[in-house]
Design an enzyme around this catalytic site. Structure first.
Site, PDB file in Angstrom:
ATOM      1  N   GLU A 251     123.251  18.003  48.986  1.00 41.94           N
ATOM      2  CA  GLU A 251     123.434  19.434  48.718  1.00 41.94           C
ATOM      3  C   GLU A 251     122.992  20.288  49.892  1.00 41.94           C
ATOM      4  O   GLU A 251     122.039  19.938  50.604  1.00 41.94           O
ATOM      5  CB  GLU A 251     122.587  19.832  47.498  1.00 41.94           C
ATOM      6  CG  GLU A 251     122.992  19.100  46.245  1.00 41.94           C
ATOM      7  CD  GLU A 251     121.974  19.196  45.122  1.00 41.94           C
ATOM      8  OE1 GLU A 251     122.369  19.147  43.961  1.00 41.94           O
ATOM      9  OE2 GLU A 251     120.760  19.296  45.417  1.00 41.94           O
TER      10      GLU A 251
ATOM     11  N   ASP B  50     118.839  18.070  36.991  1.00 46.55           N
ATOM     12  CA  ASP B  50     119.173  19.049  38.035  1.00 46.55           C
ATOM     13  C   ASP B  50     120.528  18.766  38.677  1.00 46.55           C
ATOM     14  O   ASP B  50     120.769  19.138  39.821  1.00 46.55           O
ATOM     15  CB  ASP B  50     118.059  19.097  39.101  1.00 46.55           C
ATOM     16  CG  ASP B  50     117.832  17.754  39.789  1.00 46.55           C
ATOM     17  OD1 ASP B  50     118.480  16.756  39.382  1.00 46.55           O
ATOM     18  OD2 ASP B  50     117.026  17.685  40.729  1.00 46.55           O
TER      19      ASP B  50
HETATM   20  P1  NAD Z   1     111.138   9.400  41.704  1.00 49.72           P
HETATM   21  O1  NAD Z   1     112.321   8.502  41.672  1.00 49.72           O
HETATM   22  O2  NAD Z   1     110.129   9.228  42.766  1.00 49.72           O
HETATM   23  O3  NAD Z   1     110.371   9.340  40.304  1.00 49.72           O
HETATM   24  C1  NAD Z   1     111.024   9.349  39.057  1.00 49.72           C
HETATM   25  C2  NAD Z   1     110.192   8.587  38.052  1.00 49.72           C
HETATM   26  O4  NAD Z   1     110.812   8.736  36.770  1.00 49.72           O
HETATM   27  C3  NAD Z   1     110.109   7.086  38.342  1.00 49.72           C
HETATM   28  O5  NAD Z   1     108.754   6.695  38.454  1.00 49.72           O
HETATM   29  C4  NAD Z   1     110.806   6.440  37.133  1.00 49.72           C
HETATM   30  O6  NAD Z   1     110.232   5.201  36.752  1.00 49.72           O
HETATM   31  C5  NAD Z   1     110.590   7.520  36.075  1.00 49.72           C
HETATM   32  N1  NAD Z   1     111.501   7.442  34.936  1.00 49.72           N
HETATM   33  C6  NAD Z   1     112.849   7.205  34.938  1.00 49.72           C
HETATM   34  N2  NAD Z   1     113.319   7.220  33.688  1.00 49.72           N
HETATM   35  C7  NAD Z   1     112.262   7.484  32.877  1.00 49.72           C
HETATM   36  C8  NAD Z   1     112.110   7.628  31.465  1.00 49.72           C
HETATM   37  N3  NAD Z   1     113.134   7.483  30.643  1.00 49.72           N
HETATM   38  N4  NAD Z   1     110.871   7.913  30.968  1.00 49.72           N
HETATM   39  C9  NAD Z   1     109.806   8.054  31.793  1.00 49.72           C
HETATM   40  N5  NAD Z   1     109.894   7.904  33.145  1.00 49.72           N
HETATM   41  C10 NAD Z   1     111.101   7.627  33.666  1.00 49.72           C
HETATM   42  O7  NAD Z   1     111.753  10.883  41.744  1.00 49.72           O
HETATM   43  P2  NAD Z   1     111.032  12.255  42.142  1.00 49.72           P
HETATM   44  O8  NAD Z   1     111.185  12.546  43.587  1.00 49.72           O
HETATM   45  O9  NAD Z   1     109.671  12.290  41.527  1.00 49.72           O
HETATM   46  O10 NAD Z   1     111.991  13.276  41.378  1.00 49.72           O
HETATM   47  C11 NAD Z   1     112.010  13.307  39.967  1.00 49.72           C
HETATM   48  C12 NAD Z   1     113.171  14.139  39.508  1.00 49.72           C
HETATM   49  O11 NAD Z   1     112.961  15.508  39.860  1.00 49.72           O
HETATM   50  C13 NAD Z   1     114.507  13.758  40.142  1.00 49.72           C
HETATM   51  O12 NAD Z   1     115.487  13.733  39.118  1.00 49.72           O
HETATM   52  C14 NAD Z   1     114.783  14.847  41.136  1.00 49.72           C
HETATM   53  O13 NAD Z   1     116.160  15.036  41.337  1.00 49.72           O
HETATM   54  C15 NAD Z   1     114.147  16.022  40.444  1.00 49.72           C
HETATM   55  N6  NAD Z   1     113.736  17.128  41.316  1.00 49.72           N
HETATM   56  C16 NAD Z   1     113.941  18.378  40.854  1.00 49.72           C
HETATM   57  C17 NAD Z   1     113.525  19.457  41.622  1.00 49.72           C
HETATM   58  C18 NAD Z   1     113.700  20.841  41.084  1.00 49.72           C
HETATM   59  O14 NAD Z   1     113.512  21.809  41.824  1.00 49.72           O
HETATM   60  N7  NAD Z   1     114.029  20.996  39.836  1.00 49.72           N
HETATM   61  C19 NAD Z   1     112.929  19.262  42.875  1.00 49.72           C
HETATM   62  C20 NAD Z   1     112.704  17.953  43.303  1.00 49.72           C
HETATM   63  C21 NAD Z   1     113.113  16.879  42.520  1.00 49.72           C
END
Ligand code: NAD
Length: 351
Positions: free
Chosen positions: A66, A237
Protein backbone atom coordinates in the site's frame (compact mmCIF):
# COMPACT_ATOMS: atom_id res chain seq x y z
CA UNK A 1 25.18 17.40 12.75
CA UNK A 2 22.26 19.74 12.02
CA UNK A 3 19.44 19.32 9.53
CA UNK A 4 19.81 21.20 6.23
CA UNK A 5 18.23 24.65 5.97
CA UNK A 6 15.29 24.82 3.52
CA UNK A 7 17.47 26.83 1.09
CA UNK A 8 20.38 24.35 1.10
CA UNK A 9 19.05 20.86 0.74
CA UNK A 10 22.11 19.15 -0.61
CA UNK A 11 21.26 16.00 1.29
CA UNK A 12 18.18 14.30 2.66
CA UNK A 13 18.27 13.16 6.30
CA UNK A 14 17.70 9.40 6.41
CA UNK A 15 16.67 7.59 9.59
CA UNK A 16 17.72 3.95 9.44
CA UNK A 17 16.23 1.21 11.62
CA UNK A 18 19.30 1.46 13.90
CA UNK A 19 18.87 5.22 14.27
CA UNK A 20 15.10 4.93 14.82
CA UNK A 21 15.77 2.50 17.66
CA UNK A 22 18.43 4.86 19.03
CA UNK A 23 15.99 7.78 18.85
CA UNK A 24 13.34 5.80 20.77
CA UNK A 25 15.86 4.91 23.48
CA UNK A 26 17.13 8.51 23.51
CA UNK A 27 13.61 9.92 24.08
CA UNK A 28 12.36 6.98 26.19
CA UNK A 29 9.82 4.54 24.76
CA UNK A 30 6.80 5.49 26.85
CA UNK A 31 7.68 9.19 26.64
CA UNK A 32 7.83 8.92 22.85
CA UNK A 33 4.50 7.04 22.68
CA UNK A 34 2.92 9.88 24.65
CA UNK A 35 4.51 12.58 22.49
CA UNK A 36 3.49 10.76 19.31
CA UNK A 37 -0.09 10.52 20.60
CA UNK A 38 -0.07 14.29 21.15
CA UNK A 39 1.23 14.94 17.61
CA UNK A 40 -1.39 12.60 16.13
CA UNK A 41 -4.17 14.17 18.18
CA UNK A 42 -3.04 17.66 17.15
CA UNK A 43 -3.28 16.63 13.48
CA UNK A 44 -6.73 15.03 14.00
CA UNK A 45 -7.80 18.41 15.43
CA UNK A 46 -6.98 20.07 12.09
CA UNK A 47 -8.39 17.21 10.00
CA UNK A 48 -10.13 19.41 7.35
CA UNK A 49 -6.73 20.90 6.39
CA UNK A 50 -5.50 17.53 5.07
CA UNK A 51 -5.79 16.16 1.56
CA UNK A 52 -7.35 12.77 2.20
CA UNK A 53 -7.66 9.74 -0.01
CA UNK A 54 -8.07 6.03 0.75
CA UNK A 55 -4.69 4.35 0.46
CA UNK A 56 -3.70 2.86 -2.87
CA UNK A 57 -3.61 -0.89 -2.34
CA UNK A 58 -2.16 -3.60 -4.55
CA UNK A 59 -3.56 -6.93 -3.40
CA UNK A 60 -2.18 -10.42 -4.02
CA UNK A 61 -3.19 -13.80 -2.68
CA UNK A 62 -0.41 -13.53 -0.08
CA UNK A 63 -0.90 -9.98 1.11
CA UNK A 64 -1.05 -6.33 0.20
CA UNK A 65 1.33 -3.49 -0.67
CA UNK A 66 0.00 0.00 0.00
CA UNK A 67 0.90 3.65 -0.56
CA UNK A 68 -0.49 6.12 1.96
CA UNK A 69 -0.21 9.79 0.93
CA UNK A 70 -1.48 13.00 2.53
CA UNK A 71 -0.65 16.71 2.75
CA UNK A 72 -1.60 19.63 4.98
CA UNK A 73 -0.64 22.14 2.26
CA UNK A 74 2.73 22.88 3.87
CA UNK A 75 4.14 19.38 4.03
CA UNK A 76 3.46 16.17 2.11
CA UNK A 77 4.08 12.61 3.31
CA UNK A 78 3.63 9.10 2.10
CA UNK A 79 4.29 5.67 3.54
CA UNK A 80 5.01 2.45 1.67
CA UNK A 81 3.75 -0.47 3.75
CA UNK A 82 2.99 -4.14 3.24
CA UNK A 83 0.82 -6.65 5.07
CA UNK A 84 1.73 -10.31 4.56
CA UNK A 85 0.40 -12.54 7.37
CA UNK A 86 2.28 -15.60 6.07
CA UNK A 87 5.65 -13.83 6.31
CA UNK A 88 6.34 -14.71 9.93
CA UNK A 89 6.46 -18.42 9.07
CA UNK A 90 9.39 -17.56 6.76
CA UNK A 91 11.17 -15.42 9.36
CA UNK A 92 9.94 -12.14 7.84
CA UNK A 93 7.83 -9.33 9.31
CA UNK A 94 4.09 -9.24 8.56
CA UNK A 95 4.36 -5.45 8.23
CA UNK A 96 7.36 -3.45 6.95
CA UNK A 97 7.38 0.19 5.95
CA UNK A 98 9.32 3.30 5.06
CA UNK A 99 8.14 6.84 4.54
CA UNK A 100 8.99 10.24 3.11
CA UNK A 101 8.18 13.75 4.39
CA UNK A 102 8.59 16.68 2.03
CA UNK A 103 8.20 20.41 1.56
CA UNK A 104 5.15 21.36 -0.51
CA UNK A 105 6.62 24.72 -1.58
CA UNK A 106 9.60 23.13 -3.39
CA UNK A 107 8.54 19.48 -3.56
CA UNK A 108 11.89 18.59 -2.01
CA UNK A 109 12.10 15.65 0.42
CA UNK A 110 12.99 16.73 3.98
CA UNK A 111 13.17 13.27 5.57
CA UNK A 112 13.31 9.64 4.50
CA UNK A 113 12.74 7.19 7.32
CA UNK A 114 12.32 3.57 8.15
CA UNK A 115 8.73 3.11 9.31
CA UNK A 116 8.49 -0.52 10.42
CA UNK A 117 9.32 0.34 14.01
CA UNK A 118 7.71 3.77 13.64
CA UNK A 119 4.44 2.20 12.42
CA UNK A 120 4.27 0.02 15.52
CA UNK A 121 4.83 3.16 17.62
CA UNK A 122 2.28 5.30 15.75
CA UNK A 123 -0.36 2.54 15.65
CA UNK A 124 -0.05 2.02 19.40
CA UNK A 125 -0.02 5.78 20.08
CA UNK A 126 -3.15 6.23 17.91
CA UNK A 127 -4.96 3.35 19.65
CA UNK A 128 -4.25 4.75 23.10
CA UNK A 129 -5.01 8.34 22.06
CA UNK A 130 -8.41 7.15 20.77
CA UNK A 131 -9.02 5.11 23.93
CA UNK A 132 -8.30 8.27 25.96
CA UNK A 133 -11.50 9.62 24.35
CA UNK A 134 -13.62 6.45 24.27
CA UNK A 135 -12.59 3.88 26.91
CA UNK A 136 -14.07 3.87 30.42
CA UNK A 137 -12.12 6.43 32.48
CA UNK A 138 -11.23 3.91 35.17
CA UNK A 139 -10.05 1.21 32.70
CA UNK A 140 -7.04 -0.57 34.16
CA UNK A 141 -7.27 -4.05 32.60
CA UNK A 142 -6.78 -4.77 28.90
CA UNK A 143 -7.12 -8.01 26.94
CA UNK A 144 -4.35 -8.27 24.32
CA UNK A 145 -5.35 -10.84 21.68
CA UNK A 146 -2.59 -11.47 19.14
CA UNK A 147 0.84 -11.20 20.74
CA UNK A 148 2.93 -10.59 17.61
CA UNK A 149 5.09 -7.67 16.49
CA UNK A 150 2.66 -4.87 17.40
CA UNK A 151 1.56 -6.22 20.77
CA UNK A 152 4.17 -4.91 23.23
CA UNK A 153 3.89 -1.43 21.71
CA UNK A 154 0.12 -1.54 22.20
CA UNK A 155 0.46 -2.65 25.83
CA UNK A 156 2.97 0.07 26.70
CA UNK A 157 1.00 2.81 24.93
CA UNK A 158 -2.12 1.89 26.91
CA UNK A 159 -0.04 1.93 30.10
CA UNK A 160 1.62 5.28 29.37
CA UNK A 161 -1.40 7.08 27.92
CA UNK A 162 -4.48 5.46 29.53
CA UNK A 163 -3.17 4.12 32.84
CA UNK A 164 -3.69 0.42 32.06
CA UNK A 165 -1.83 -1.64 34.67
CA UNK A 166 -2.84 -5.24 33.84
CA UNK A 167 -2.80 -7.07 30.50
CA UNK A 168 -4.51 -10.41 29.88
CA UNK A 169 -2.69 -11.95 26.93
CA UNK A 170 -3.74 -14.58 24.39
CA UNK A 171 -2.34 -15.86 21.09
CA UNK A 172 -3.07 -19.12 19.25
CA UNK A 173 0.72 -19.55 19.33
CA UNK A 174 1.83 -19.82 22.99
CA UNK A 175 5.38 -18.91 21.93
CA UNK A 176 4.15 -15.49 20.82
CA UNK A 177 2.60 -14.89 24.24
CA UNK A 178 5.79 -16.10 25.97
CA UNK A 179 7.85 -13.72 23.79
CA UNK A 180 5.62 -10.73 24.55
CA UNK A 181 5.50 -11.46 28.27
CA UNK A 182 9.29 -11.76 28.40
CA UNK A 183 9.71 -8.47 26.52
CA UNK A 184 7.27 -6.69 28.82
CA UNK A 185 8.95 -7.83 32.05
CA UNK A 186 10.15 -4.89 34.10
CA UNK A 187 7.82 -2.37 32.44
CA UNK A 188 5.44 -2.13 35.38
CA UNK A 189 2.55 -4.14 33.96
CA UNK A 190 0.90 -7.15 35.57
CA UNK A 191 0.81 -9.78 32.81
CA UNK A 192 -1.54 -12.75 32.75
CA UNK A 193 -1.27 -15.50 30.11
CA UNK A 194 -4.75 -16.70 29.12
CA UNK A 195 -5.96 -19.96 27.59
CA UNK A 196 -8.40 -18.47 25.11
CA UNK A 197 -9.64 -15.17 23.73
CA UNK A 198 -12.70 -15.54 25.94
CA UNK A 199 -10.53 -16.03 29.01
CA UNK A 200 -8.48 -12.93 28.07
CA UNK A 201 -11.64 -10.78 27.85
CA UNK A 202 -12.81 -11.72 31.37
CA UNK A 203 -12.68 -8.62 33.57
CA UNK A 204 -11.05 -6.44 30.89
CA UNK A 205 -12.46 -2.96 30.27
CA UNK A 206 -10.47 -2.66 27.03
CA UNK A 207 -10.09 -5.43 24.42
CA UNK A 208 -7.35 -5.08 21.82
CA UNK A 209 -7.42 -7.48 18.88
CA UNK A 210 -4.19 -7.49 16.88
CA UNK A 211 -4.06 -10.75 14.94
CA UNK A 212 -2.92 -11.38 11.39
CA UNK A 213 -4.79 -13.73 9.10
CA UNK A 214 -5.91 -12.99 5.56
CA UNK A 215 -9.51 -14.06 6.05
CA UNK A 216 -12.81 -13.09 7.65
CA UNK A 217 -11.70 -14.45 11.03
CA UNK A 218 -13.75 -14.47 14.20
CA UNK A 219 -11.35 -13.60 17.00
CA UNK A 220 -14.15 -12.17 19.13
CA UNK A 221 -17.67 -13.60 19.27
CA UNK A 222 -20.62 -11.69 20.62
CA UNK A 223 -20.69 -13.48 24.00
CA UNK A 224 -17.12 -12.33 24.80
CA UNK A 225 -18.01 -8.63 24.77
CA UNK A 226 -19.90 -7.12 27.68
CA UNK A 227 -21.58 -3.80 28.39
CA UNK A 228 -19.21 -0.87 28.86
CA UNK A 229 -16.15 -2.36 27.16
CA UNK A 230 -13.99 -0.52 24.64
CA UNK A 231 -12.70 -2.57 21.69
CA UNK A 232 -9.51 -1.52 19.93
CA UNK A 233 -9.64 -3.61 16.73
CA UNK A 234 -6.30 -3.36 14.94
CA UNK A 235 -5.89 -6.48 12.82
CA UNK A 236 -8.87 -6.20 10.45
CA UNK A 237 -7.39 -3.74 7.99
CA UNK A 238 -7.87 -5.16 4.50
CA UNK A 239 -10.72 -6.30 2.25
CA UNK A 240 -11.55 -9.87 3.32
CA UNK A 241 -9.55 -9.56 6.58
CA UNK A 242 -11.58 -8.97 9.75
CA UNK A 243 -11.54 -10.07 13.39
CA UNK A 244 -14.97 -9.41 14.91
CA UNK A 245 -18.26 -11.25 14.57
CA UNK A 246 -20.76 -8.89 12.89
CA UNK A 247 -23.15 -9.15 15.87
CA UNK A 248 -20.58 -7.25 17.96
CA UNK A 249 -20.62 -4.43 15.42
CA UNK A 250 -24.41 -4.19 15.67
CA UNK A 251 -24.19 -3.69 19.47
CA UNK A 252 -21.34 -1.16 19.31
CA UNK A 253 -20.95 2.52 18.62
CA UNK A 254 -18.32 2.50 15.90
CA UNK A 255 -15.57 5.12 15.53
CA UNK A 256 -13.35 5.32 12.46
CA UNK A 257 -10.46 7.30 11.00
CA UNK A 258 -11.53 8.01 7.39
CA UNK A 259 -14.85 6.37 6.36
CA UNK A 260 -14.09 5.90 2.62
CA UNK A 261 -11.07 3.77 3.59
CA UNK A 262 -12.58 2.00 6.61
CA UNK A 263 -15.75 1.01 4.73
CA UNK A 264 -13.54 -1.04 2.39
CA UNK A 265 -10.87 -2.25 4.81
CA UNK A 266 -12.25 -2.23 8.35
CA UNK A 267 -14.56 -4.43 10.38
CA UNK A 268 -17.47 -2.44 8.93
CA UNK A 269 -16.90 -4.00 5.50
CA UNK A 270 -19.23 -6.65 7.00
CA UNK A 271 -22.05 -4.09 7.40
CA UNK A 272 -24.24 -2.24 4.90
CA UNK A 273 -22.49 0.80 3.43
CA UNK A 274 -24.89 3.20 5.18
CA UNK A 275 -24.41 1.80 8.71
CA UNK A 276 -23.74 4.85 10.93
CA UNK A 277 -20.18 5.46 12.11
CA UNK A 278 -18.57 8.44 13.83
CA UNK A 279 -15.38 10.08 12.59
CA UNK A 280 -12.81 10.33 15.35
CA UNK A 281 -11.64 13.84 14.53
CA UNK A 282 -15.14 15.12 15.31
CA UNK A 283 -15.10 13.42 18.72
CA UNK A 284 -11.65 14.84 19.43
CA UNK A 285 -12.88 18.33 18.52
CA UNK A 286 -15.95 17.83 20.76
CA UNK A 287 -18.35 18.15 17.81
CA UNK A 288 -19.69 14.57 18.15
CA UNK A 289 -20.18 12.49 21.32
CA UNK A 290 -17.73 9.73 22.18
CA UNK A 291 -18.58 7.58 25.20
CA UNK A 292 -21.94 8.64 26.57
CA UNK A 293 -22.74 5.88 29.09
CA UNK A 294 -21.11 3.27 31.31
CA UNK A 295 -22.91 0.49 29.44
CA UNK A 296 -22.07 1.58 25.90
CA UNK A 297 -19.73 -0.63 23.85
CA UNK A 298 -17.31 1.58 21.93
CA UNK A 299 -15.35 0.19 18.99
CA UNK A 300 -12.33 1.78 17.35
CA UNK A 301 -12.34 0.10 13.92
CA UNK A 302 -8.67 0.87 13.25
CA UNK A 303 -7.19 0.43 9.79
CA UNK A 304 -4.37 3.00 10.02
CA UNK A 305 -4.66 6.25 8.09
CA UNK A 306 -2.09 8.39 6.26
CA UNK A 307 -2.47 11.36 8.62
CA UNK A 308 -1.10 9.22 11.49
CA UNK A 309 2.03 8.51 9.43
CA UNK A 310 2.31 12.18 8.50
CA UNK A 311 2.18 13.03 12.23
CA UNK A 312 4.79 10.39 13.04
CA UNK A 313 7.18 11.67 10.35
CA UNK A 314 6.55 15.27 11.45
CA UNK A 315 7.43 14.23 14.99
CA UNK A 316 10.61 12.41 13.95
CA UNK A 317 11.73 15.35 11.82
CA UNK A 318 11.24 17.72 14.81
CA UNK A 319 13.02 15.32 17.19
CA UNK A 320 16.02 14.89 14.89
CA UNK A 321 17.01 18.53 15.42
CA UNK A 322 19.93 18.58 17.84
CA UNK A 323 20.73 14.89 17.34
CA UNK A 324 23.05 13.06 14.99
CA UNK A 325 20.67 10.12 14.62
CA UNK A 326 20.46 10.28 10.84
CA UNK A 327 22.57 9.70 7.75
CA UNK A 328 23.06 12.20 4.94
CA UNK A 329 21.47 10.65 1.88
CA UNK A 330 22.68 11.75 -1.55
CA UNK A 331 19.17 11.52 -3.00
CA UNK A 332 18.79 14.84 -4.79
CA UNK A 333 20.72 15.97 -7.83
CA UNK A 334 22.17 19.38 -7.00
CA UNK A 335 23.94 20.94 -10.02
CA UNK A 336 25.45 24.42 -9.52
CA UNK A 337 23.18 25.64 -12.33
CA UNK A 338 19.76 23.97 -11.87
CA UNK A 339 19.37 23.74 -15.67
CA UNK A 340 22.75 22.12 -16.15
CA UNK A 341 21.89 18.60 -15.02
CA UNK A 342 23.72 17.17 -18.04
CA UNK A 343 26.84 19.23 -17.30
CA UNK A 344 26.91 17.83 -13.78
CA UNK A 345 26.76 14.31 -15.25
CA UNK A 346 29.44 15.08 -17.83
CA UNK A 347 31.84 16.50 -15.23
CA UNK A 348 31.40 13.32 -13.17
CA UNK A 349 32.92 11.19 -15.98
CA UNK A 350 35.68 9.03 -14.53
CA UNK A 351 39.21 9.89 -15.80
P1 NAD B 1 2.26 -10.58 13.56
O1 NAD B 1 2.13 -11.55 12.44
O2 NAD B 1 3.61 -10.26 14.08
O3 NAD B 1 1.38 -11.06 14.80
C1 NAD B 1 0.07 -11.57 14.67
C2 NAD B 1 -0.20 -12.55 15.79
O4 NAD B 1 -1.58 -12.93 15.71
C3 NAD B 1 0.63 -13.83 15.68
O5 NAD B 1 1.37 -14.02 16.87
C4 NAD B 1 -0.42 -14.93 15.47
O6 NAD B 1 -0.08 -16.16 16.09
C5 NAD B 1 -1.64 -14.29 16.12
N1 NAD B 1 -2.92 -14.86 15.71
C6 NAD B 1 -3.33 -15.21 14.46
N2 NAD B 1 -4.58 -15.69 14.50
C7 NAD B 1 -4.97 -15.63 15.80
C8 NAD B 1 -6.17 -15.98 16.48
N3 NAD B 1 -7.20 -16.52 15.84
N4 NAD B 1 -6.24 -15.77 17.83
C9 NAD B 1 -5.20 -15.24 18.50
N5 NAD B 1 -4.02 -14.91 17.90
C10 NAD B 1 -3.92 -15.10 16.57
O7 NAD B 1 1.53 -9.26 13.05
P2 NAD B 1 1.63 -7.77 13.62
O8 NAD B 1 2.70 -7.00 12.95
O9 NAD B 1 1.59 -7.82 15.12
O10 NAD B 1 0.24 -7.19 13.08
C11 NAD B 1 -0.98 -7.67 13.60
C12 NAD B 1 -2.11 -7.17 12.74
O11 NAD B 1 -2.23 -5.76 12.86
C13 NAD B 1 -1.92 -7.44 11.25
O12 NAD B 1 -3.15 -7.92 10.73
C14 NAD B 1 -1.57 -6.10 10.66
O13 NAD B 1 -1.98 -5.99 9.32
C15 NAD B 1 -2.36 -5.19 11.57
N6 NAD B 1 -1.87 -3.81 11.67
C16 NAD B 1 -2.80 -2.83 11.71
C17 NAD B 1 -2.39 -1.52 11.85
C18 NAD B 1 -3.42 -0.44 11.96
O14 NAD B 1 -3.08 0.74 11.90
N7 NAD B 1 -4.67 -0.78 12.14
C19 NAD B 1 -1.03 -1.19 11.92
C20 NAD B 1 -0.10 -2.23 11.90
C21 NAD B 1 -0.52 -3.55 11.77
Amino acid sequence: MSLPAPSARAFVPFVSVANMMALIHHVGLEQMLGELADYIEADFRRWPQFDKTPRVASHSTEGVIELMPTSDGEHYAFKYVNGHPKNTAEGLQTVTAFGLFSDVATGYPMLLSEMTVLTAMRTAATSAMVARHLAPRDARVMAMIGNGAQSEFQCLAFKAICGVDTVRMFDIDPQATAKAMKNLQGHGLTLIACDSAQDACEGAQIITTCTADKQLATILTDNMVGAGQHINAIGGDCPGKTELHPDILLRSDIFVEFPPQTRVEGEIQQLPADHPVTELWQVILGDKPGRTSDRQITLFDSVGFAVEDFSALRYVRDKLEATDLFDRLDLLADPDDPRDLFGMLARATPD
